[in-house]
Design an enzyme around this catalytic site. Structure first.
Site, PDB file in Angstrom:
ATOM      1  N   GLY A 177       0.982  -1.263   0.063  1.00 46.93           N
ATOM      2  CA  GLY A 177      -0.058  -0.147  -0.012  1.00 46.93           C
ATOM      3  C   GLY A 177       0.901   1.363  -0.151  1.00 46.93           C
ATOM      4  O   GLY A 177       0.762   2.208  -0.553  1.00 46.93           O
ATOM      5  N   ALA A 178       1.966   1.312   0.934  1.00 46.25           N
ATOM      6  CA  ALA A 178       2.459   2.546   1.014  1.00 46.25           C
ATOM      7  C   ALA A 178       3.736   2.257   2.161  1.00 46.25           C
ATOM      8  O   ALA A 178       3.710   1.291   2.810  1.00 46.25           O
ATOM      9  CB  ALA A 178       1.635   3.773   1.538  1.00 46.25           C
ATOM     10  N   GLU A 223       0.647   5.936   7.619  1.00 40.32           N
ATOM     11  CA  GLU A 223       2.210   6.174   7.375  1.00 40.32           C
ATOM     12  C   GLU A 223       2.570   7.287   8.209  1.00 40.32           C
ATOM     13  O   GLU A 223       3.710   7.343   8.620  1.00 40.32           O
ATOM     14  CB  GLU A 223       2.244   6.339   5.886  1.00 40.32           C
ATOM     15  CG  GLU A 223       1.976   5.261   4.605  1.00 40.32           C
ATOM     16  CD  GLU A 223       2.274   3.898   5.286  1.00 40.32           C
ATOM     17  OE1 GLU A 223       3.247   3.597   5.883  1.00 40.32           O
ATOM     18  OE2 GLU A 223       1.594   2.818   5.054  1.00 40.32           O
TER      19      GLU A 223
HETATM   20  N1  B3K Z   1       5.880  -0.416   6.598  1.00 39.14           N
HETATM   21  C1  B3K Z   1       5.190  -0.974   5.411  1.00 39.14           C
HETATM   22  C2  B3K Z   1       5.075  -2.210   4.710  1.00 39.14           C
HETATM   23  C3  B3K Z   1       6.410  -2.606   4.223  1.00 39.14           C
HETATM   24  C4  B3K Z   1       6.183  -4.190   3.824  1.00 39.14           C
HETATM   25  C5  B3K Z   1       7.559  -4.966   3.240  1.00 39.14           C
HETATM   26  N2  B3K Z   1       7.217  -6.027   2.570  1.00 39.14           N
HETATM   27  C6  B3K Z   1       3.944  -0.175   5.076  1.00 39.14           C
HETATM   28  C7  B3K Z   1       3.299   0.145   6.509  1.00 39.14           C
HETATM   29  O1  B3K Z   1       2.836  -0.929   7.104  1.00 39.14           O
HETATM   30  O2  B3K Z   1       2.798   1.194   6.752  1.00 39.14           O
HETATM   31 ZN    ZN Z   2       2.470   0.185   8.718  1.00 32.37          ZN
END
Ligand code: B3K
Ligand code: ZN
Length: 868
Positions: free
Chosen positions: A260-261, A297
């Site tokens: 997603g982001a 985010e």
């Molecule tokens: N932290 C990222 C996700 C990363 C996934 C890596 N395969 C997005 C989120 O959870 O905000």
């Molecule tokens: Zn996250």
């Protein structure tokens, strides 16, 4: 496989041998041979003068230490081992990479015409050799060099500190991020964009530049993302007292993105699906999804970036907590009840299914082969439920005290789940010893309740038993600390106070033992219990409610969630009974008074339309499948269809009246308008199934002035297989075939096609000019929806659906293993199907296992499934 991939274990954590305090990066960007120069300040921490740096798919150009070429090194398959090192030194490494060939979309790659990065979890090692682990925190300086005409915008984390021109039409920009961070939060973008700008003033009065970068021509689709960002910044100040900490916050929308982001410090990179929206291209759920993901985010800036994870086993520390925060954000801005309902549907459907699958794992996993496989519903959504349980147990005030202490103790460091529990415990004095088990125990607990009323003694006794069935990863289970929220109602709907041993007690009972009884006193009539209110723990509830009790709760329960939950339990009773009837060759039946109860909700003027829409939505096939050890795909599908037909037939007058009363002359996207559209479109879905449905749906489509209504008409036509389906689909495709993101909704409907030739249509659709298996969004929309949302055809007993999945997975295995690994999930659940289907599913898994280049993402899942 050349080499069997090795698992890592949580208990094997050891601190790093060295740390890196500062890193200075220079990227000389070219499509096929980008040069990366990394100058790191390295310090030895332990005894050893040897350091092993992670690195994958890199061409090493040079290594020097303190400015001198270094020869004491060895290049291994996934690392660079340097030896005979001084205790403190400057390390310079030059690597060459090929962003254009990077179809896995991890590390530095090209999305459309732009360069971008994705480093979480372990993508930075595809950029340079580094200590690519979240407990190594460094200050980053990044210089980006590229052709000026093609890449006018050169972005990285932190603040822009210098820029200049070079000969040959190239230019450069240098960025500096003052906050030490792990490599997974590094980001770089180079491209040509349209930019939407705004300024946010934090509550302490600092000005922050907000910039949203979108593909040229898409500026009119960026304002909702900007509004969502500003709302997020404000909400985090108001509810959590947390302020933003840099002078600039950038969001870049890209079309090729695996998830997603990503919350990279100061430079979020987003799947364009979670940025771009206007009334003509995005549905209401797209709008709400954007608000939630932008919030998510942004909230990571504190829960994830300022306090990060010590190791990847702790992922839920940042993800569960941040999901909780984004759910609260959406609930504070919109309808709390509707948000809760939608979140609970995810837990009861796909998350419970994950618990029951070969991939079952605790929210803090113990064993991992490929970290990307653990960005799961369990870590995220169940992780959020665990955070919500703290909130239920400690209250908002206690919870915020705990958060405050957590930041006081861990700001600027890499922490563990244990650190979080300790902060909550120490801030409130509440003993969370047993509660900790939620982090280490996998699977879904069942809470079985029985009741007894004693009129003579005026007591009401609830006996509460809990058990968790063994899961593939963990045989032995223990009793958990379950916050169990209840209320008791008298016949007229009044609430009976909870009195135990002469004292009034909280609605939230502490269930801790395998079996516990609660004796409530002064109960003058046999009450109707409302149990597990607000879904106060992620468990399956078993209580033998009568239809009458459930209908009573649908009307009288004090909170909307409990009313909805009663309606779902009532539906569940009928679904189970009807599945059995269908299996024995009978017809689907629903008692008239049950239909009346739903009629009552449909006509309630005092309920919000979005809530009514949720009550009238039957559980998905997937959720129902989860209730059974052995799934009868066709009987469940027939039952759900049959019940929809009965509701449509019996409630047609009311559905039609509500449908017509909810027509809105003007389009707007406030929550009230969204709710009205939701209910109107639910009505449409039912009305599509009765006489006149085709004309109504056609009219709805052609009169739509927004994407929500357009898609509602197409879905209704698709689900009810109306004659107008083809024409509507054609019209939409003619209009939007140039826009992949908008076409995703169309691809999804093709994937969910109930028609007998669905698979054939899906295969033809893969030839559509807007489709590409290289793009994760397209793949998920078409192939993902066929595998996940079209159970009847995916599980066709010929095995054609499984073979199709196998073909796609073999192709994606070499181009984009992360996307392949997401897609494979329905194939892992073979144990739940009959022997013939099981054998066919197994054959596909075996053929994947036999591939000699099987990626470790798929290896991990396939091996587990074959063991099941
Ligand atoms: N932290 C990222 C996700 C990363 C996934 C890596 N395969 C997005 C989120 O959870 O905000
Ligand atoms: Zn996250």
């Amino acid at each position: 496989m050349s080499q069997t991939p090795q698992a890592k274990y949580r208990e094997d954590y050891t601190p790093p041998s060295h740390t890196i305090t500062d890193i200075d990066l220079t990227f000389d960007l070219y499509d096929n041979n980008t040069l990366v120069t990394a100058v790191s300040q390295v310090k030895q921490l332990g005894e050893s003068n040897v350091v092993e740096l992670d690195g994958e798919a890199l061409k090493l150009r040079s290594v020097s230490v303190n400015g001198e070429a270094w020869s004491a090194y060895e290049v291994k398959e996934a690392s660079l081992v340097l030896s005979q090192l001084p205790t403190e030194f400057e390390l310079t490494i030059v690597t060459e990479i090929d962003p254009e060939a990077n179809t896995a979309l991890e590390g530095l790659y090209k999305s459309g015409g732009a360069f971008c990065t994705q480093c979480e979890a372990e993508g930075f090692r595809r950029i340079t050799y580094y200590l690519d682990r979240p407990d190594v925190l460094a200050r980053y300086t990044t210089k980006v060099i590229a052709d000026k005409a093609t890449y006018p915008y050169l972005l990285s984390n932190g603040n822009r500190v210098a820029q200049g021109e070079l000969k040959g039409g190239r230019h450069w920009v240098q960025w500096q991020d003052p906050h030490p961070k792990p490599a997974y939060l590094f980001a770089l973008v180079a491209g040509d964009f349209d930019v939407l700008r705004d300024i946010y003033t934090t509550k302490s009065g600092r000005k922050v530049d907000l910039e949203i970068f979108v593909d040229k021509g898409n500026l009119d689709r960026a304002p909702h993302a900007m509004t969502s960002l500003i709302n997020s910044m404000k909400w985090d100040e108001e509810r959590f007292d947390l302020e933003y900490d840099l002078d600039i916050y950038m969001i870049v929308a890209v079309d090729f993105f695996n998830m997603g982001a990503m919350e990279n410090k100061g430079l979020n990179i987003f799947n364009s699906k979670f940025v771009l929206a206007n009334s003509q291209t995005a549905t209401d759920s797209d709008y709400l999804g954007i608000e939630a993901v932008i919030g998510h985010e942004y909230f990571h800036n504190w829960t994830g970036n300022r306090v990060t994870c010590r190791d990847w086993f702790q992922l839920s520390l940042k993800e569960g907590l941040t999901v909780f925060r984004d759910q609260e954000f959406s609930s504070d801005l919109g309808s709390r009840a509707v948000n809760r309902i939608q979140n609970v549907r995810v837990i009861r459907g796909p998350q419970f299914a994950e618990d029951a699958s070969p991939m079952s794992h605790p929210i803090r996993p113990d064993k991992v082969i490929e970290m990307n496989n653990f960005y799961t519903l369990t870590v995220y959504e169940k992780g959020s439920e665990v955070i919500r349980m703290y909130h239920t147990l400690l209250g908002e005030e206690g919870f915020q005290k705990g958060m405050k202490l957590y930041f006081e103790r861990h700001d600027g460091t890499a922490a563990t789940c244990e650190d979080f529990v300790s902060a909550m415990e120490d801030a409130t004095g509440v003993d969370l010893t047993q509660f900790r088990l939620w982090y280490s125990q996998s699977g879904t607990p069942t809470v079985r309740v029985s009741s007894q009323y004693d009129a003579g003694a005026q007591t009401y006794v609830l006996t509460v038993e809990q058990f968790t069935e063994p899961t593939q990863d963990q045989a032995e289970k223990h009793a958990l600390h379950i916050p169990f929220d209840i209320e008791l109602y008298a016949a007229g709907g009044s609430v009976i106070p909870l009195i135990v041993e002469g004292k009034s007690v909280s609605n939230v009972l502490d269930v801790k033992a395998e079996k516990q009884t609660f004796v409530f006193e002064n109960v003058s009539e046999c009450p109707v219990p409302s149990l597990l209110r607000e879904f106060s723990a992620p468990v399956k509830l078993e209580y033998n409610y009568s239809d009458e009790e459930l209908m009573f709760l649908m009307t009288y329960a004090r909170n909307e969630f409990a009313r909805w939950d009663a309606s779902q339990m009532l539906l569940a009773k009928y679904i189970r009974a009807n599945v059995q009837r269908v299996q024995q060759g009978g017809d689907v039946e629903v008692a008239a008074e049950v239909v009346d109860a739903f009629r009552g909700v449909l006509l309630s003027a005092d309920l919000e339309p979005a809530f009514i829409a949720e009550v009238l939505s039957l559980p998905q096939h997937n959720e129902v499948s989860g209730w059974y050890k052995l799934v009868d795909v066709d009987a469940i599908a027939k039952t759900l269809e049959g019940m929809r037909a009965i509701f449509a037939d019996q409630l047609q007058e009311e559905l039609s009246a509500v449908y017509h009363s909810l027509k809105q002359a003007q389009y707007s996207i406030d929550h009230a308008a969204i709710g009205k559209r939701a209910l109107r479109n639910i009505c449409l879905g039912y009305l599509a199934r009765i006489a006149g449905g085709n004309e109504l749906v056609e009219k709805h489509y052609y009169q739509a002035n927004n994407m929500t209504d357009t898609i509602a008409a197409m879905s209704a036509a698709n689900n009810a297989q109306l004659p107008c389906r083809e024409a509507l689909m054609q019209d939409y495709s003619d209009k939007w075939k140039h826009d992949g993101l908008v076409m995703d909704k169309w691809f999804m409907i093709q994937g969910c096609n109930p028609a007998a030739n669905a698979l054939e249509v899906v295969k033809q659709t893969m030839q559509h000019e807007a489709f590409s298996l290289k793009n994760p969004n397209r793949t998920r929309s078409l192939v993902g929806s066929f595998l996940n949302l079209n159970p009847v055809h995916f599980h066709d007993k010929s095995g054609s659906g499984y073979r199709f999945a196998g073909e796609i997975l073999r192709e994606l295995n070499s181009t984009n293993p992360q996307v392949a690994s997401r897609l494979i999930d329905p194939l892992l659940k073979l144990a739940k199907y009959d022997d013939e289907r099981k054998a066919l599913m197994r054959a596909e898994l075996e053929s994947l296992k036999a591939m000699d280049n099987l990626a470790k993402d798929l290896f991990e899942k396939v091996s587990k499934a074959l063991e099941s």
